[in-house]
Motif scaffolding. Structure first.
Motif, PDB file in Angstrom:
ATOM      1  N   ILE A 122       0.851  -1.178   0.000  1.00 10.35           N
ATOM      2  CA  ILE A 122       0.000   0.000   0.000  1.00 10.35           C
ATOM      3  C   ILE A 122       0.888   1.228   0.000  1.00 10.35           C
ATOM      4  O   ILE A 122       1.600   1.501   0.962  1.00 10.35           O
TER       5      ILE A 122
ATOM      6  N   LYS B  53      -8.113   1.109   7.066  1.00 13.11           N
ATOM      7  CA  LYS B  53      -9.302   1.093   6.216  1.00 13.11           C
ATOM      8  C   LYS B  53      -9.255  -0.081   5.248  1.00 13.11           C
ATOM      9  O   LYS B  53     -10.230  -0.826   5.095  1.00 13.11           O
ATOM     10  N   GLU B  54      -8.113  -0.253   4.587  1.00  8.41           N
ATOM     11  CA  GLU B  54      -7.987  -1.367   3.646  1.00  8.41           C
ATOM     12  C   GLU B  54      -7.791  -2.692   4.373  1.00  8.41           C
ATOM     13  O   GLU B  54      -8.299  -3.730   3.948  1.00  8.41           O
TER      14      GLU B  54
ATOM     15  N   TYR C 111     -10.087  -6.066   3.980  1.00 10.51           N
ATOM     16  CA  TYR C 111      -9.459  -7.326   3.579  1.00 10.51           C
ATOM     17  C   TYR C 111      -9.786  -8.445   4.561  1.00 10.51           C
ATOM     18  O   TYR C 111     -10.181  -9.553   4.171  1.00 10.51           O
TER      19      TYR C 111
END
Length: 258
Positions: A32, A65-66, A70
């Protein structure tokens, strides 16, 4: 207490694909970029960091957030534990049933689970960024649990039980030896007139084998069967994952608070 987080999911270099384990598979994910920002992305982040208490909090909140999205893709309820009522209070799990007037409780604390990657360790360097996913054995969350059998009078027989974790290699070395799924290493008896911690605890290390076998039958007759302990392991693993996702969400709220 990580669930399928044996390999860190982002690197400081941001130049490598990163291996990410889940309960069912390992996914090769590109890093990321937000978390090792270049000059442009850093300046953008700094201009908006007033939304967070610190710049590091902004990095953390954006990563989570990601990460939460996931991990939520792999959340499951686990198997249904037939005949047992489930009560979960935070990391504490209590499964209970009635057996011919007796109360049978199976209790464990997720914080005390042992998370085991039952597959081989795989280095990030073995994969390329072009790979989408690689199937791997799952990480399993083994509980140490107590079984309490309480008579109508209030007298309780209390087992401290755990799983036998036998590797495939060990099984091949001893093909004729039978390995039980679980064992208990101590037990005690107490009633309502005394505290559990005040009761004598009998260890099984030097217990007569016939007595130990009879006590295992006591568990079997009350529903602590092979099928149950297999389902309990899946249930424990799913429950640990839910607790981890909840932790990530609480961490995100903390990071966002000014």
């Amino acid at each position: 207490m990580s669930f399928a987080r044996s390999l860190f999911r982002f690197s400081k270099s941001c130049g490598q694909a990163v291996v990410c384990s889940t309960s069912s598979k390992t996914v090769i994910r590109k890093p990321i970029q937000n978390f090792a920002p270049n000059n442009i992305s850093r300046s953008i982040l700094q201009s908006s960091c007033r939304c967070f208490h610190t710049e590091g909090d902004g990095d953390l909140a954006n990563f989570l957030k990601e990460e939460i999205a996931y991990e939520e893709e792999n959340v499951t309820d686990g198997p249904e534990l037939h005949n047992f009522t489930v009560d979960i209070q935070g990391p504490k799990v209590n499964l209970s049933r009635n057996f011919n007037g007796e109360r049978v409780d199976v209790v464990f604390n997720i914080n005390e689970n042992e998370n085991v990657d039952e597959g081989l360790n795989i280095e990030e360097s073995e994969y390329s960024q072009d790979q989408d996913d690689v199937s791997l054995p799952e990480i399993v969350s083994y509980p140490s649990f107590q079984v309490k059998i309480t008579k109508p009078s209030g007298k309780t027989l209390h087992f401290n039980a755990l799983y036998n974790k036998l590797s495939e290699e060990e099984g091949q070395n001893d093909p004729e030896e039978q390995f039980d799924l679980i064992r208990f290493d101590s037990l005690k008896i107490y009633d309502q007139s005394m505290k559990m911690e005040d009761a004598y605890e009998a260890e099984t290390e030097n217990m007569d084998g016939e007595l130990y076998s009879m006590l295992m039958t006591t568990l079997l007759e009350r529903g602590i069967t092979g099928a149950f302990v297999n389902d309990l392991l899946d249930f424990s693993t799913a429950s640990e994952h839910k607790q981890y996702v909840k932790f990530l969400k609480e961490l995100q709220v903390f990071a966002k608070e000014k």
